[in-house]
Scaffold this motif. Structure first.
Motif, PDB file in Angstrom:
ATOM      1  N   GLN A 159      -1.077 -10.141 -12.431  1.00 44.55           N
ATOM      2  CA  GLN A 159       0.196 -10.617 -11.659  1.00 44.55           C
ATOM      3  C   GLN A 159       0.992  -9.628 -11.268  1.00 44.55           C
ATOM      4  O   GLN A 159       1.312  -9.477  -9.912  1.00 44.55           O
ATOM      5  CB  GLN A 159       0.919 -11.484 -12.483  1.00 44.55           C
ATOM      6  N   TYR A 160       1.131  -8.518 -11.841  1.00 45.97           N
ATOM      7  CA  TYR A 160       2.017  -7.236 -11.400  1.00 45.97           C
ATOM      8  C   TYR A 160       1.321  -6.916 -10.052  1.00 45.97           C
ATOM      9  O   TYR A 160       2.253  -6.533  -9.142  1.00 45.97           O
ATOM     10  CB  TYR A 160       2.101  -6.294 -12.529  1.00 45.97           C
ATOM     11  N   GLN A 161       0.226  -6.524 -10.077  1.00 44.98           N
ATOM     12  CA  GLN A 161      -0.580  -5.856  -8.990  1.00 44.98           C
ATOM     13  C   GLN A 161      -0.638  -6.760  -7.919  1.00 44.98           C
ATOM     14  O   GLN A 161      -0.271  -6.370  -6.719  1.00 44.98           O
ATOM     15  CB  GLN A 161      -1.963  -5.487  -9.370  1.00 44.98           C
ATOM     16  N   LEU A 162      -0.743  -7.969  -7.987  1.00 47.77           N
ATOM     17  CA  LEU A 162      -0.757  -9.024  -6.903  1.00 47.77           C
ATOM     18  C   LEU A 162       0.742  -8.986  -6.339  1.00 47.77           C
ATOM     19  O   LEU A 162       0.945  -9.444  -5.015  1.00 47.77           O
ATOM     20  CB  LEU A 162      -0.963 -10.374  -7.361  1.00 47.77           C
ATOM     21  N   SER A 163       1.496  -8.899  -7.146  1.00 48.37           N
ATOM     22  CA  SER A 163       2.940  -9.060  -6.536  1.00 48.37           C
ATOM     23  C   SER A 163       3.490  -7.997  -5.682  1.00 48.37           C
ATOM     24  O   SER A 163       4.405  -8.022  -5.022  1.00 48.37           O
ATOM     25  CB  SER A 163       3.945  -9.061  -7.873  1.00 48.37           C
ATOM     26  N   LYS A 164       2.583  -6.948  -5.887  1.00 47.17           N
ATOM     27  CA  LYS A 164       2.715  -5.823  -4.883  1.00 47.17           C
ATOM     28  C   LYS A 164       1.821  -5.772  -3.770  1.00 47.17           C
ATOM     29  O   LYS A 164       1.959  -4.803  -3.064  1.00 47.17           O
ATOM     30  CB  LYS A 164       2.798  -4.205  -5.599  1.00 47.17           C
ATOM     31  N   ALA A 165       0.985  -6.564  -3.863  1.00 39.35           N
ATOM     32  CA  ALA A 165      -0.191  -6.441  -3.145  1.00 39.35           C
ATOM     33  C   ALA A 165       0.020  -7.245  -1.477  1.00 39.35           C
ATOM     34  O   ALA A 165       0.468  -8.424  -1.597  1.00 39.35           O
ATOM     35  CB  ALA A 165      -1.580  -6.940  -3.307  1.00 39.35           C
ATOM     36  N   MET A 166      -0.225  -6.501  -0.478  1.00 36.76           N
ATOM     37  CA  MET A 166      -0.367  -7.476   0.778  1.00 36.76           C
ATOM     38  C   MET A 166      -1.656  -7.211   1.469  1.00 36.76           C
ATOM     39  O   MET A 166      -2.304  -6.272   1.357  1.00 36.76           O
ATOM     40  CB  MET A 166       0.613  -6.955   1.888  1.00 36.76           C
ATOM     41  N   PHE A 167      -2.528  -8.464   1.956  1.00 37.43           N
ATOM     42  CA  PHE A 167      -3.936  -8.367   2.578  1.00 37.43           C
ATOM     43  C   PHE A 167      -3.476  -8.967   3.917  1.00 37.43           C
ATOM     44  O   PHE A 167      -3.912 -10.161   4.193  1.00 37.43           O
ATOM     45  CB  PHE A 167      -4.529  -9.439   1.882  1.00 37.43           C
ATOM     46  N   PRO A 168      -3.191  -7.995   4.902  1.00 41.41           N
ATOM     47  CA  PRO A 168      -2.693  -8.579   6.256  1.00 41.41           C
ATOM     48  C   PRO A 168      -3.698  -9.288   6.985  1.00 41.41           C
ATOM     49  O   PRO A 168      -3.607  -9.674   8.126  1.00 41.41           O
ATOM     50  CB  PRO A 168      -2.157  -7.196   6.868  1.00 41.41           C
ATOM     51  N   ILE A 169      -5.078  -8.899   6.719  1.00 44.79           N
ATOM     52  CA  ILE A 169      -6.168  -9.465   7.638  1.00 44.79           C
ATOM     53  C   ILE A 169      -6.892 -10.650   7.023  1.00 44.79           C
ATOM     54  O   ILE A 169      -7.924 -11.221   7.487  1.00 44.79           O
ATOM     55  CB  ILE A 169      -7.430  -8.331   7.899  1.00 44.79           C
ATOM     56  N   GLY A 170      -6.578 -11.165   5.868  1.00 47.95           N
ATOM     57  CA  GLY A 170      -7.252 -12.001   4.982  1.00 47.95           C
ATOM     58  C   GLY A 170      -7.407 -13.214   5.631  1.00 47.95           C
ATOM     59  O   GLY A 170      -8.189 -14.180   5.169  1.00 47.95           O
ATOM     60  N   HIS A 171      -6.387 -13.691   6.594  1.00 55.22           N
ATOM     61  CA  HIS A 171      -6.376 -14.774   7.312  1.00 55.22           C
ATOM     62  C   HIS A 171      -7.540 -15.041   8.449  1.00 55.22           C
ATOM     63  O   HIS A 171      -7.588 -15.882   9.175  1.00 55.22           O
ATOM     64  CB  HIS A 171      -5.134 -15.323   7.930  1.00 55.22           C
ATOM     65  N   LEU A 172      -7.824 -13.685   9.022  1.00 61.65           N
ATOM     66  CA  LEU A 172      -8.621 -13.619   9.946  1.00 61.65           C
ATOM     67  C   LEU A 172     -10.298 -13.576   9.879  1.00 61.65           C
ATOM     68  O   LEU A 172     -10.766 -13.164   8.648  1.00 61.65           O
ATOM     69  CB  LEU A 172      -8.600 -12.107  10.568  1.00 61.65           C
ATOM     70  N   GLN A 173     -10.883 -13.851  10.913  1.00 64.27           N
ATOM     71  CA  GLN A 173     -12.366 -13.986  10.946  1.00 64.27           C
ATOM     72  C   GLN A 173     -12.756 -12.468  11.530  1.00 64.27           C
ATOM     73  O   GLN A 173     -12.002 -11.719  12.153  1.00 64.27           O
ATOM     74  CB  GLN A 173     -13.065 -14.695  12.007  1.00 64.27           C
TER      75      GLN A 173
END
Ligand SMILES: Nc1ncnc2c1ncn2[C@@H]1O[C@H](COP(=O)(O)OP(=O)(O)OP(=O)(O)O)[C@@H](O)[C@H]1O
Length: 366
Positions: free
Chosen positions: A161-175
């Motif tokens: 949870q802590y790691q995910l609270s700090k994570a951003m995946f800016p291309i995760g919605h892209l093909q």
């Protein structure tokens, strides 16, 4: 109160590849205060000129200049050696097949590197992984990347949870193909760069040769399950369960190819079987250790979900029995082929990655 993007500092892990380049570009366009950082995790002077770290950093420099963000490099060679490479060698020594990418995400990218980013005043650490994170019902969730062919949640299964609270995946919605197009349209220096393949510190070089520099090889016999000697192996660590190539055994018998079915570490024997669908290659379940669930909410002790036992495998139906000591028994709806100790088993509920564990033993129960 949520900060405005311009007041939100995001450190982006830049590998010199196209995915993290586009991730940095998108963050910058969304107005974040973006800083690009390249990690150097492997000492090239040890190497015979295989590591592409210098070229990769040059690509990071070019892309960061193009999108106008500050960048620099940090050295995590020691942490990488201690946490990832030592584990990698230990697993091979024990006749298992490790997954250094899973360990790298858990111990380096989302631990040492995350701490470094936070010290620099970052609110978030972004990467170019094909994965998504959201906040739902009081908790962070790890979701598959929208491009099912590129989804990387398999490698991120140990994040908490802590790691995910700090994570951003800016291309995760892209093909991926749309991401390449964005990179081309913006003329990014990495737009046509080939995707990296294989284990990062081994790259394109010969795996056997690489491993033999670190672990002494102990040649031994290859036997059939009936005990017949079939040939010689170069060292058990070079073989993975289910492997066909590189055994050096001709057809004989039924004429079908031979496959690695098990290893006897004590006697240094590699067992093989003939035919790709031989029943001994299949198992009914597994025991896994070091479970990390994404959610901190209590799980039922038995539940059904889907799982993957290797990257890019189609989801398989399973029943999970949670046992003591952070261990679980996973029973398969259908027998599964070449389940490999050391690899990750990763659990899903639809698009949500529930977490994962390390495969410890293969079960064959009726
Ligand atoms: N040397 C590095 N320094 C900083 N961040 C890195 C490095 N290597 C990987 N990362 C981060 O981890 C993400 C996933 O790494 P992976 O090796 O799977 O690369 P990839 O999917 O080929 O992406 P890319 O095209 O960005 O290389 C990268 O997008 C990047 O954000």
């Amino acid at each position: 109160m949520k900060k405005e993007p311009k007041d939100t500092r995001v450190v982006i892990g830049m590998s010199g590849g196209v995915d993290s380049s586009v991730a940095a570009l998108l963050l910058k366009e969304q107005g974040y205060d973006v800083v690009g950082i390249f990690m150097k995790n492997w000492d090239e002077t040890d190497d015979l000129g295989y590591c592409t770290s210098a070229e990769d950093y040059e690509d990071v420099r070019r892309v960061c200049d193009q999108i106008d963000i500050p960048y620099y490099s940090v050295n995590f060679e020691k942490e990488y050696w201690d946490k990832v490479f030592t584990y990698f060698l230990d697993e091979y020594k024990n006749g298992r097949t490790p997954n250094p990418d899973v360990m790298c995400n858990k111990e380096i990218k989302f631990k040492a590197f995350l701490e470094h980013a936070l010290k620099l005043g970052a609110d978030y650490l972004a990467t170019g992984h094909y994965a998504q994170v959201d906040f739902n019902d009081g908790e962070y969730r790890l979701l598959r990347g929208a491009d099912s062919n590129k989804d990387q949640t398999y490698f991120l299964n140990q994040l908490n949870q802590y790691q995910l609270s700090k994570a951003m995946f800016p291309i995760g919605h892209l093909q991926k193909k749309d991401l390449r197009q964005i990179a081309k349209d913006r003329g990014l220096a990495t737009a046509t760069k080939k995707d990296s393949t294989g284990i990062c510190f081994i790259g394109e070089r010969n795996f056997k040769e690489f491993l033999s520099n670190y672990l002494p090889a102990q040649p031994g016999e290859i036997r059939s399950l009936e005990g017949e000697i079939k040939g010689k192996h170069d060292g058990l660590m070079y073989y993975t369960l289910g492997q066909r190539k590189g055994l050096g055994i001709g057809g004989a018998g039924t004429g079908e190819p031979w496959f690695v079915v098990s290893k006897d570490l004590e006697k240094n024997i590699l067992y093989v079987t003939q035919g790709e669908n031989h029943p001994s290659l299949y198992s009914s379940g597994l025991i896994a250790t070091d479970i990390q669930w994404v959610s901190e909410k209590q799980k039922p002790s038995v539940f059904k979900c889907t799982a993957k036992f290797r990257y890019r495998q189609a989801d398989q139906g399973v029943t999970v029995h949670i046992e003591k000591d952070n261990t679980c028994k996973v029973l398969f709806d259908k027998p599964q082929k070449a389940i490999t100790p050391g690899q990750a088993v990763v659990f899903y509920d639809g698009a949500v990655c529930l977490g994962g564990a390390t495969i410890d033993k293969v079960l064959n129960e009726d």
